[in-house]
Write a protein that holds these residues in place. Structure first.
Motif, mmCIF file in Angstrom:
data_model
loop_
_atom_site.group_PDB
_atom_site.id
_atom_site.type_symbol
_atom_site.label_atom_id
_atom_site.label_comp_id
_atom_site.label_asym_id
_atom_site.label_seq_id
_atom_site.Cartn_x
_atom_site.Cartn_y
_atom_site.Cartn_z
ATOM 1 N N UNK A 118 0.825 -1.209 0.000
ATOM 2 C CA UNK A 118 0.000 0.000 0.000
ATOM 3 C C UNK A 118 0.857 1.257 0.000
ATOM 4 N N UNK A 119 1.944 1.242 0.717
ATOM 5 C CA UNK A 119 2.791 2.426 0.830
ATOM 6 C C UNK A 119 3.532 2.720 -0.471
ATOM 7 N N UNK A 120 3.957 1.676 -1.156
ATOM 8 C CA UNK A 120 4.739 1.855 -2.389
ATOM 9 C C UNK A 120 3.899 1.807 -3.657
ATOM 10 N N UNK A 139 -1.160 6.382 9.177
ATOM 11 C CA UNK A 139 -0.053 6.880 8.367
ATOM 12 C C UNK A 139 -0.381 6.782 6.880
ATOM 13 N N UNK A 140 -0.941 5.653 6.464
ATOM 14 C CA UNK A 140 -1.296 5.457 5.056
ATOM 15 C C UNK A 140 -2.349 6.471 4.600
ATOM 16 N N UNK A 141 -3.296 6.761 5.480
ATOM 17 C CA UNK A 141 -4.355 7.713 5.140
ATOM 18 C C UNK A 141 -3.813 9.136 5.123
ATOM 19 N N UNK A 142 -3.023 9.494 6.140
ATOM 20 C CA UNK A 142 -2.473 10.846 6.234
ATOM 21 C C UNK A 142 -1.570 11.177 5.054
ATOM 22 N N UNK A 143 -0.811 10.192 4.575
ATOM 23 C CA UNK A 143 0.101 10.438 3.468
ATOM 24 C C UNK A 143 -0.561 10.244 2.109
ATOM 25 N N UNK A 144 -1.864 9.980 2.119
ATOM 26 C CA UNK A 144 -2.591 9.866 0.862
ATOM 27 C C UNK A 144 -2.318 8.600 0.079
ATOM 28 N N UNK A 145 -1.819 7.580 0.756
ATOM 29 C CA UNK A 145 -1.556 6.304 0.078
ATOM 30 C C UNK A 145 -2.862 5.569 -0.227
ATOM 31 N N UNK A 146 -3.864 5.768 0.620
ATOM 32 C CA UNK A 146 -5.197 5.204 0.397
ATOM 33 C C UNK A 146 -6.228 6.274 0.736
ATOM 34 N N UNK A 147 -7.378 6.204 0.126
ATOM 35 C CA UNK A 147 -8.425 7.172 0.412
ATOM 36 C C UNK A 147 -9.786 6.597 0.030
#
Length: 256
Positions: A118-120, A139-147
């Motif tokens: 998910x991150x990459x 972290x994934x949501x805050x960095x926009x990796x998933x939405x």
């Protein structure tokens, strides 16, 4: 002409060590494990490291080298001490999340594979139910990796990091509790506090508050499973929003 035994032995040594020297010079000889994931062989991401090949013996440092995710990010996501993160092996997550594993909620190497994917943005096919620590999901949501829906789905598999801190005698002895006192406080808490539905709450816990099976089924829109089933696990398996189900059940519990 016959060759003497010592000459044959000498020639054998030359062949063996000569081969090793040549292999080493060409980069084919190594005495250490490289700990490098296999590469994706085809498709858009061909040539990139494959998250599916991450092993439990890998360290966060080796993941950073292979996937470019900073050690500090991995440490924060999985609740690992930053000072130990570089050499932290993924299989050690079993110790941190041992309490959750006893209830069937496992956070381990599979969780890391999914997080890395998910991150990459690298592909990874889930073959089992996977849980992620809440900090990893945030972290994934805050960095926009998933939405969007993907972010909601992750929240349904998020688990709190267990408190694995060790209690013992402080230098002044002021923060030490006896096992008997702790047990008594726990018992009082269970009696006086309203149930707060969390990631490890089971349907049995809800039933024990006085909520009926019929009321639970009205929230689920289906027959209630085995009472010992963890509510979050059920939601994940049935593709239901844990937040919605939790809110509905919590309202029933609060009304008791």
């Amino acid at each position: 002409m016959r060759m003497k035994a010592w000459m044959l032995g000498a020639m054998a040594l030359v062949v063996v060590f000569g081969s090793v020297w040549i292999a080493n010079a060409l980069g084919y000889w190594t005495t250490e494990s490289t700990k490098t994931p296999a590469l994706i062989e085809s498709g858009e991401f061909a040539g990139a490291a494959d998250p599916a090949d991450i092993r439990g013996s890998y360290t966060f440092g080796e993941l950073e080298a292979a996937f470019g995710i900073e050690v500090e990010v991995l440490a924060k996501a999985f609740g690992v001490d930053a000072a130990e993160a570089e050499d932290f092996q993924l299989k050690s997550l079993e110790t941190i999340y041992e309490v959750l594993a006893e209830d069937g909620t496992e956070v381990g190497t599979g969780s890391v594979k999914y997080f890395v994917s998910l991150y990459t943005g690298l592909p990874y096919e889930l073959t089992e139910v996977v849980y992620l620590p809440l900090p990893a999901v945030e972290l994934l949501i805050e960095e926009g990796k998933v939405e969007g829906e993907a972010a909601e789905a992750l929240q349904a598999i998020a688990v709190e990091i267990p408190d694995v801190s060790l209690t013992g005698t402080e230098p002044d002895g002021s923060n030490v509790e006896s096992a008997e006192e702790s047990t008594e406080e726990s018992a009082v808490s269970e009696v006086t506090e309203t149930l707060l539905i969390k990631g490890q709450t089971t349907f049995r816990d809800v039933l024990d508050t006085g909520v009926s099976e019929t009321e639970i089924e009205a929230v689920l829109g289906a027959e209630m499973p085995n009472p010992l089933t963890v509510i979050k696990t059920y939601c994940t398996e049935e593709a239901l929003s844990f937040d919605e189900v939790k809110s509905g059940l919590q309202a029933l519990v609060d009304a008791q």
